[in-house]
Scaffold this motif. Structure first.
Motif, PDB file in Angstrom:
ATOM      1  N   ASP A   1       4.287  14.026   1.105  1.00  0.00           N
ATOM      2  CA  ASP A   1       2.867  14.348   0.967  1.00  0.00           C
ATOM      3  C   ASP A   1       2.013  13.455   1.862  1.00  0.00           C
ATOM      4  OD1 ASP A   1       0.612  15.698  -0.411  1.00  0.00           O
ATOM      5  OD2 ASP A   1       0.221  13.687  -1.178  1.00  0.00           O
ATOM      6  N   LEU A   2       2.330  12.173   1.911  1.00  0.00           N
ATOM      7  CA  LEU A   2       1.578  11.251   2.767  1.00  0.00           C
ATOM      8  C   LEU A   2       1.814  11.545   4.245  1.00  0.00           C
ATOM      9  CD1 LEU A   2       2.201   7.990   0.722  1.00  0.00           C
ATOM     10  CD2 LEU A   2       0.012   9.155   1.002  1.00  0.00           C
ATOM     11  N   LEU A   3       3.051  11.912   4.580  1.00  0.00           N
ATOM     12  CA  LEU A   3       3.337  12.290   5.967  1.00  0.00           C
ATOM     13  C   LEU A   3       2.526  13.499   6.387  1.00  0.00           C
ATOM     14  CD1 LEU A   3       7.193  12.076   6.654  1.00  0.00           C
ATOM     15  CD2 LEU A   3       5.359  10.866   7.829  1.00  0.00           C
ATOM     16  N   GLU A   4       2.454  14.485   5.512  1.00  0.00           N
ATOM     17  CA  GLU A   4       1.694  15.692   5.833  1.00  0.00           C
ATOM     18  C   GLU A   4       0.213  15.369   6.028  1.00  0.00           C
ATOM     19  OE1 GLU A   4       2.694  19.128   6.195  1.00  0.00           O
ATOM     20  OE2 GLU A   4       4.516  17.993   6.593  1.00  0.00           O
TER      21      GLU A   4
ATOM     22  N   ASP B   1       0.840  -1.190   0.000  1.00  0.00           N
ATOM     23  CA  ASP B   1       0.000   0.000   0.000  1.00  0.00           C
ATOM     24  C   ASP B   1       0.878   1.243   0.000  1.00  0.00           C
ATOM     25  OD1 ASP B   1      -0.594   0.502   3.501  1.00  0.00           O
ATOM     26  OD2 ASP B   1       0.919  -0.745   2.537  1.00  0.00           O
ATOM     27  N   LEU B   2       0.293   2.330  -0.461  1.00  0.00           N
ATOM     28  CA  LEU B   2       1.045   3.576  -0.508  1.00  0.00           C
ATOM     29  C   LEU B   2       1.014   4.220   0.863  1.00  0.00           C
ATOM     30  CD1 LEU B   2       0.061   5.169  -3.924  1.00  0.00           C
ATOM     31  CD2 LEU B   2       2.250   4.180  -3.269  1.00  0.00           C
ATOM     32  N   ASN B   3       2.122   4.199   1.559  1.00  0.00           N
ATOM     33  CA  ASN B   3       2.254   4.865   2.850  1.00  0.00           C
ATOM     34  C   ASN B   3       3.621   5.513   2.885  1.00  0.00           C
ATOM     35  OD1 ASN B   3       4.243   2.938   4.108  1.00  0.00           O
ATOM     36  ND2 ASN B   3       2.583   1.521   3.641  1.00  0.00           N
ATOM     37  N   PRO B   4       3.877   6.426   3.830  1.00  0.00           N
ATOM     38  CA  PRO B   4       5.143   7.162   3.826  1.00  0.00           C
ATOM     39  C   PRO B   4       6.378   6.265   3.867  1.00  0.00           C
ATOM     40  CG  PRO B   4       3.589   8.190   5.321  1.00  0.00           C
ATOM     41  CD  PRO B   4       2.957   6.909   4.882  1.00  0.00           C
ATOM     42  N   VAL B   5       6.327   5.204   4.681  1.00  0.00           N
ATOM     43  CA  VAL B   5       7.502   4.348   4.806  1.00  0.00           C
ATOM     44  C   VAL B   5       7.827   3.667   3.479  1.00  0.00           C
ATOM     45  CG1 VAL B   5       8.508   2.387   6.018  1.00  0.00           C
ATOM     46  CG2 VAL B   5       7.017   3.961   7.244  1.00  0.00           C
ATOM     47  N   ASP B   6       6.807   3.105   2.821  1.00  0.00           N
ATOM     48  CA  ASP B   6       7.051   2.424   1.555  1.00  0.00           C
ATOM     49  C   ASP B   6       7.582   3.391   0.500  1.00  0.00           C
ATOM     50  OD1 ASP B   6       6.229   0.056   2.625  1.00  0.00           O
ATOM     51  OD2 ASP B   6       4.195   0.138   1.821  1.00  0.00           O
ATOM     52  N   SER B   7       6.986   4.575   0.424  1.00  0.00           N
ATOM     53  CA  SER B   7       7.449   5.550  -0.569  1.00  0.00           C
ATOM     54  C   SER B   7       8.879   5.992  -0.280  1.00  0.00           C
ATOM     55  CB  SER B   7       6.515   6.765  -0.581  1.00  0.00           C
ATOM     56  OG  SER B   7       5.229   6.408  -1.014  1.00  0.00           O
ATOM     57  N   TYR B   8       9.187   6.201   0.982  1.00  0.00           N
ATOM     58  CA  TYR B   8      10.549   6.574   1.362  1.00  0.00           C
ATOM     59  C   TYR B   8      11.532   5.467   0.987  1.00  0.00           C
ATOM     60  CZ  TYR B   8      14.546   7.362   4.473  1.00  0.00           C
ATOM     61  OH  TYR B   8      15.810   7.519   4.985  1.00  0.00           O
ATOM     62  N   MET B   9      11.161   4.200   1.274  1.00  0.00           N
ATOM     63  CA  MET B   9      12.036   3.083   0.924  1.00  0.00           C
ATOM     64  C   MET B   9      12.268   3.014  -0.586  1.00  0.00           C
ATOM     65  SD  MET B   9      13.368   1.264   3.306  1.00  0.00           S
ATOM     66  CE  MET B   9      13.744  -0.192   2.333  1.00  0.00           C
TER      67      MET B   9
ATOM     68  N   ASP C   1      -3.640  16.893  18.563  1.00  0.00           N
ATOM     69  CA  ASP C   1      -3.013  17.808  19.515  1.00  0.00           C
ATOM     70  C   ASP C   1      -1.509  17.853  19.324  1.00  0.00           C
ATOM     71  OD1 ASP C   1      -1.714  15.797  20.976  1.00  0.00           O
ATOM     72  OD2 ASP C   1      -3.312  15.646  22.452  1.00  0.00           O
ATOM     73  N   GLU C   2      -0.901  18.843  20.005  1.00  0.00           N
ATOM     74  CA  GLU C   2       0.531  19.115  19.803  1.00  0.00           C
ATOM     75  C   GLU C   2       1.414  17.996  20.315  1.00  0.00           C
ATOM     76  OE1 GLU C   2      -1.164  21.253  23.353  1.00  0.00           O
ATOM     77  OE2 GLU C   2      -1.633  21.136  21.229  1.00  0.00           O
ATOM     78  N   GLY C   3       0.987  17.284  21.357  1.00  0.00           N
ATOM     79  CA  GLY C   3       1.798  16.178  21.859  1.00  0.00           C
ATOM     80  C   GLY C   3       1.953  15.094  20.824  1.00  0.00           C
ATOM     81  N   GLU C   4       0.860  14.737  20.174  1.00  0.00           N
ATOM     82  CA  GLU C   4       0.896  13.704  19.158  1.00  0.00           C
ATOM     83  C   GLU C   4       1.692  14.161  17.940  1.00  0.00           C
ATOM     84  OE1 GLU C   4      -3.215  13.060  18.437  1.00  0.00           O
ATOM     85  OE2 GLU C   4      -3.588  12.114  20.379  1.00  0.00           O
ATOM     86  N   ARG C   5       1.463  15.391  17.494  1.00  0.00           N
ATOM     87  CA  ARG C   5       2.185  15.869  16.314  1.00  0.00           C
ATOM     88  C   ARG C   5       3.677  16.026  16.599  1.00  0.00           C
ATOM     89  NH1 ARG C   5      -1.556  20.397  13.152  1.00  0.00           N
ATOM     90  NH2 ARG C   5      -3.377  19.052  12.870  1.00  0.00           N
ATOM     91  N   GLY C   6       4.018  16.397  17.837  1.00  0.00           N
ATOM     92  CA  GLY C   6       5.424  16.609  18.168  1.00  0.00           C
ATOM     93  C   GLY C   6       6.241  15.350  18.073  1.00  0.00           C
ATOM     94  N   SER C   7       5.715  14.259  18.600  1.00  0.00           N
ATOM     95  CA  SER C   7       6.461  13.001  18.555  1.00  0.00           C
ATOM     96  C   SER C   7       6.393  12.358  17.181  1.00  0.00           C
ATOM     97  CB  SER C   7       5.929  12.039  19.626  1.00  0.00           C
ATOM     98  OG  SER C   7       4.537  11.857  19.499  1.00  0.00           O
ATOM     99  N   PHE C   8       5.354  12.667  16.414  1.00  0.00           N
ATOM    100  CA  PHE C   8       5.149  12.015  15.121  1.00  0.00           C
ATOM    101  C   PHE C   8       6.314  12.252  14.163  1.00  0.00           C
ATOM    102  CE2 PHE C   8       3.385  12.254  10.760  1.00  0.00           C
ATOM    103  CZ  PHE C   8       2.973  10.941  10.612  1.00  0.00           C
ATOM    104  N   LEU C   9       6.819  13.481  14.093  1.00  0.00           N
ATOM    105  CA  LEU C   9       7.865  13.801  13.115  1.00  0.00           C
ATOM    106  C   LEU C   9       9.272  13.486  13.606  1.00  0.00           C
ATOM    107  CD1 LEU C   9       6.881  17.179  11.396  1.00  0.00           C
ATOM    108  CD2 LEU C   9       6.771  14.870  10.469  1.00  0.00           C
ATOM    109  N   GLU C  10       9.419  13.099  14.860  1.00  0.00           N
ATOM    110  CA  GLU C  10      10.748  13.005  15.461  1.00  0.00           C
ATOM    111  C   GLU C  10      11.686  12.091  14.675  1.00  0.00           C
ATOM    112  OE1 GLU C  10      13.680  13.656  18.546  1.00  0.00           O
ATOM    113  OE2 GLU C  10      12.065  14.745  17.569  1.00  0.00           O
ATOM    114  N   ASP C  11      11.197  10.948  14.197  1.00  0.00           N
ATOM    115  CA  ASP C  11      12.065  10.014  13.477  1.00  0.00           C
ATOM    116  C   ASP C  11      11.877  10.114  11.963  1.00  0.00           C
ATOM    117  OD1 ASP C  11       9.500   8.939  13.431  1.00  0.00           O
ATOM    118  OD2 ASP C  11      10.219   6.871  13.394  1.00  0.00           O
ATOM    119  N   LYS C  12      11.203  11.156  11.493  1.00  0.00           N
ATOM    120  CA  LYS C  12      10.872  11.245  10.068  1.00  0.00           C
ATOM    121  C   LYS C  12      11.468  12.476   9.402  1.00  0.00           C
ATOM    122  CE  LYS C  12       6.516   8.839  11.054  1.00  0.00           C
ATOM    123  NZ  LYS C  12       6.692   8.849  12.526  1.00  0.00           N
TER     124      LYS C  12
END
Length: 856
Positions: free
Chosen positions: A376-379, A345-353, A387-398
């Motif tokens: 685009d998929l990450l966005e 499926d088209l998801n950020p990890v697959d597209s990045y790979m 909320d900001e807590g979820e968004r803050g940790s979401f990008l940390e490894d991306k």
């Protein structure tokens, strides 16, 4: 798709099946009791699941699930007819399990919700716990991560007292999965440590191997942080713990006869060995770099600077991942596709790979297309987080998802496109919060509730970090009592947090709205620089180099400075250590060598292009706490703070939200001092004299938080000369010390500062110790008082980077306010620095360089 994601899906059931199940008709259905039907359906599910986990073949026995669904649907109808809601809940849950196993996530969600309703009416908290946990897992797969986390936490709350250790174990496991998906690794580890502590009470070995595998995932994720943070011992320990947990999972799955799953675990352990080898190579490389003079420049020509970029910048970890994908996973993935188990499926990890593989093969055009698709998929995914807590940790490894295509644009000299990607990955959550502020904080009650929410979240996070440190030490029994107390406290605080979020949803639902900000463009930064008469120095810290963007109103340069991250971190640490006070509050010997070298790496390459005397710094990583004013030009013998006006901002987007200049001359001043702090009373009285009839000066009596709050809204210049303290467990628990009361310790925390009733675009000056110390995440989120005050409405800040000296601070502050009556704030800050430095007893940078201005 990488192996960890693949395995994580198979552990709970196969991936997407190509066709829906056809419900079989059982001719003997009406002759059996509802309990017989239920038992028959469950047995068929268990038989099918065991076969898939043993062989990896999910298609040849699909009729088992079809028959199981028929049995369970029949049992559910009969139980409901008899008003037996307890057994109805169990049948409904098992029907939802079939939907889960076949990746029909929307149907699974509905089924678990029905089971929860039946269980709640029947007062079966154990069934409700299990159904909530499985609902949360289904929501994770259906891209409803916010709801998933809420339901997982509710399952944990119920499970603690539901009387079934296995159900409680599963609730904790799923809560960890929800936290892990948001990259909140400490919270995830805390949940799984609590789960695995129950292992002797859990007879269900399938649940146990899932728990150990999931904890192995967490330690594996922690080890990946060494891709951008050189904490080698931490990463090495994490790999050892991950290997231990996966080995335990292998032992359990081998005992159960799950050969297919066991083999996948063995591949993960092999990947851990590969990562360990890469880690050792990097550590050896860093040690070798210390023995050569390549990174110890003495003059400008000693620094390697270019305006070209390598055709490939894949790091060793990415190359190893590509090799592993090509060598080990291709056979497994081909087999899974043949079995009907896997659809890419088209998801950020697959597209990045796909982008990595294309770039490694030299096909940069295809790589760029794949990378941009991942972004685009990450966005899209990021915007679904509420909320900001979820968004803050979401990008940390991306962050690298944005940086890799940015480098491909840099190779083409497409600077605008490259800048847009770098800015997209930078301080996005704070930018989102600032964009959402007009919708959120419209009443005093909303400010109070939002500050309480931030405080509660920070308190939980700090406790989870302490718990993680204790349990990671490997001797749980030694700290058993403290661990039990912490777990109980975390559980209690999480319940209070859930109650608070529910209250907010009822009273002020707008507080739960989080807009998505639009990052500024390179043209917008140029226009602002021209209007403000400043030069922007924008830093991007990479693994092997440092990107230095110089931007002003007429031109842009992007300079590739050869300085590995490990070397940069070492030099910044050395300089900071040399300006920290010793036990008697006197400075250590200043590290002029580090100050010279950092000037040559960070400033000198851009020096020929500078057109103004005002440098606006946009730092990253360790640079966020570097006293730039103390960088020393070995050629002229001048410090940067003597030559230039210096201010900073967390990102270009946040800079664009700040007012051009604070209204210092005609503003209204609130100045508060701790009367017990040396020189503080004299400092605020002297400043207050500049604002006759327009100031409130409190210098001789202690002030409580309750007294301070109503004063703030009447002033646009806020000056607080009180003690401060940075909290490294959670920076949002850093605080200013006011007078305590019987019900309050007097700590005004950074979390509480979110709710300060500041006038829009206020100037806030905290002459307290460590008020400007922040923790910067890999996605450039700055955590500390700076973040809170910007959100509360400040347009300009003056904060301290270390524990300051009272005498020199008084001179700096008095000079700053006096000069700011007729000059821009950045100019006034430079003149304040020079006034302190001119005193022989204050010649050390410890005295004159602690204050950093945020804003234009």
């Amino acid at each position: 798709m990488n192996l960890r994601r693949l395995l994580n899906s198979i552990l709970y059931g196969p991936l997407l099946l190509f066709c829906p199940l056809l419900l079989a008709q059982d001719a003997a259905l009406e002759q059996r009791t509802p309990h017989q039907l239920q038992a028959s359906g469950i047995a068929k599910i268990d038989q099918w699941t065991a076969y898939v986990r043993r062989t990896g073949d999910a298609t040849s026995t699909l009729s088992d699930l079809s028959s199981a669904d028929s049995d369970l649907q029949g049992s559910l109808a009969l139980f409901l007819q008899k008003q037996d809601l307890s057994d109805a809940a169990w049948s409904a849950m098992k029907i939802a399990d079939i939907h889960r196993l076949t990746n029909q996530w929307v149907k699974a969600v509905s089924g678990y919700q029905a089971a929860i309703g039946y269980a709640k009416t029947a007062n079966r908290s154990d069934y409700e716990t299990k159904a909530l946990a499985r609902l949360a897992y289904a929501e994770l797969k259906a891209a409803s991560s916010s709801s998933a986390l809420d339901h997982a936490r509710e399952a944990v709350r119920l499970g603690e007292h539901c009387g079934n250790a296995a159900f409680y174990f599963e609730a904790l496991d799923v809560a960890a999965e929800a936290e892990l998906q948001q990259q909140n690794l400490v919270a995830a580890a805390a949940d799984l440590d609590r789960a695995i502590a129950l292992k002797d009470q859990v007879s269900d070995k399938q649940q146990l191997y899932l728990g150990f595998a999931d904890r192995g995932d967490i330690y594996n994720e922690i080890a990946t942080r060494c891709d951008y943070k050189r904490t080698y011992q931490v990463c090495s320990d994490a790999l050892a713990k991950a290997e231990s947990d996966y080995t335990t999972a292998i032992a359990i799955t081998t005992e159960l006869g799950y050969d297919f799953i066991s083999q996948l675990f063995r591949q993960i352990v092999k990947g851990i060995d590969d990562r360990r080898a890469i880690l050792q190579q990097r550590q050896s490389g860093d040690r070798l770099a210390e023995t050569v003079n390549l990174f110890n420049p003495q003059k400008a020509n000693d620094v390697l600077v270019s305006q070209t970029f390598n055709s490939s910048r894949l790091n060793a970890t990415d190359l190893a991942l590509i090799e592993q994908t090509d060598r080990e996973l291709r056979a497994s993935m081909t087999r899974l596709q043949q079995q009907g188990l896997l659809v890419q499926d088209l998801n950020p990890v697959d597209s990045y790979m796909r982008g990595l593989i294309q770039e490694s093969g030299g096909n940069n055009e295809a790589a760029l297309t794949a990378y941009l698709k991942a972004v685009d998929l990450l966005e899209q995914d990021r915007r679904t987080l509420r909320d900001e807590g979820e968004r803050g940790s979401f990008l940390e490894d991306k962050v690298k998802y944005y940086e890799y295509p940015a480098f491909l644009y840099l190779q083409r000299k497409q600077y605008a496109e490259a800048f847009a990607l770098f800015e997209q990955s930078r301080t996005r959550v704070l930018a989102d919060m600032l964009a959402s502020r007009p919708l959120r904080l419209r009443t005093p009650n909303e400010r109070v509730l939002f500050a309480k929410l931030q405080t509660q979240r920070a308190t939980i996070a700090a406790q989870q970090k302490t718990l993680f440190d204790l349990t990671s030490a490997g001797d749980r029994e030694q700290h058993a009592d403290q661990i039990v107390r912490l777990e109980s406290s975390i559980s209690r605080d999480q319940q209070q947090y859930q109650a608070l979020t529910h209250r907010i949803s009822v009273e002020t639902p707008n507080l739960q709205e989080l807009a998505s900000s639009t990052p500024v463009t390179l043209d917008m930064v140029r226009q602002a620089a021209a209007a403000g008469h400043y030069d922007v120095l924008y830093y991007v810290v990479e693994d092997t180099s440092l990107l230095l963007w110089h931007i002003n109103g007429s031109e842009t340069q992007v300079l590739n400075v050869f300085l590995p991250h490990a070397q940069l971190a070492r030099k910044v640490k050395a300089l900071r250590e040399s300006v920290k006070p010793s036990g008697d509050n006197r400075p250590a010997p200043f590290d002029e060598k580090a100050a010279n070298e950092l000037y040559l790496f960070l400033i000198q390459p851009a020096l020929p292009y500078l057109k103004s005397e005002h440098l606006l710094i946009i730092p990253q990583e360790e640079l966020a706490t570097l006293p730039f004013q103390a960088l020393h030009n070995p050629e002229t013998g001048k410090y940067l703070g003597e030559t230039f006006e210096v201010s900073s901002a967390p990102s270009a987007t946040i800079l664009s939200t700040l007012k051009s200049r604070a209204n210092i001359k005609s503003g209204r001043l609130l100045a508060v001092a701790d009367p017990e702090q040396h020189n503080a009373a004299e400092e605020v009285r002297s400043i207050g004299a500049l604002y006759p009839g327009r100031s409130r000066v409190v210098a001789l009596q202690p002030v409580t938080k309750a007294e301070l709050m109503p004063w703030i809204n009447n002033y646009d210049l806020i000056h607080l000369s009180v003690h401060g303290r940075f909290n490294d467990k959670d920076p949002l628990l850093s605080f200013l010390q006011f007078s305590p009361t019987a019900s309050d310790d007097g700590h005004l925390s950074a979390a509480e500062m979110f709710g300060l009733p500041l006038q829009r675009d206020s100037l806030v000056v905290l002459s307290a110790c460590e008020s400007g110390v922040v923790e910067e995440t890999h996605s450039s989120e700055v955590l500390g008082m700076e973040r809170s005050l910007l959100y509360a409405g400040a347009g300009s800040l003056v904060l301290s980077l270390w524990q300051v000296d009272a005498g020199s601070t008084r001179i700096w502050m008095e000079t700053f306010y006096r000069e700011a009556q007729t000059k821009p704030p950045a100019t006034a800050a430079k003149l304040a620095l020079l006034a302190v430095k001119a005193r022989p007893e204050y010649s050390h940078p410890f005295f004159w360089a602690p204050f950093m201005m945020t804003g234009k």
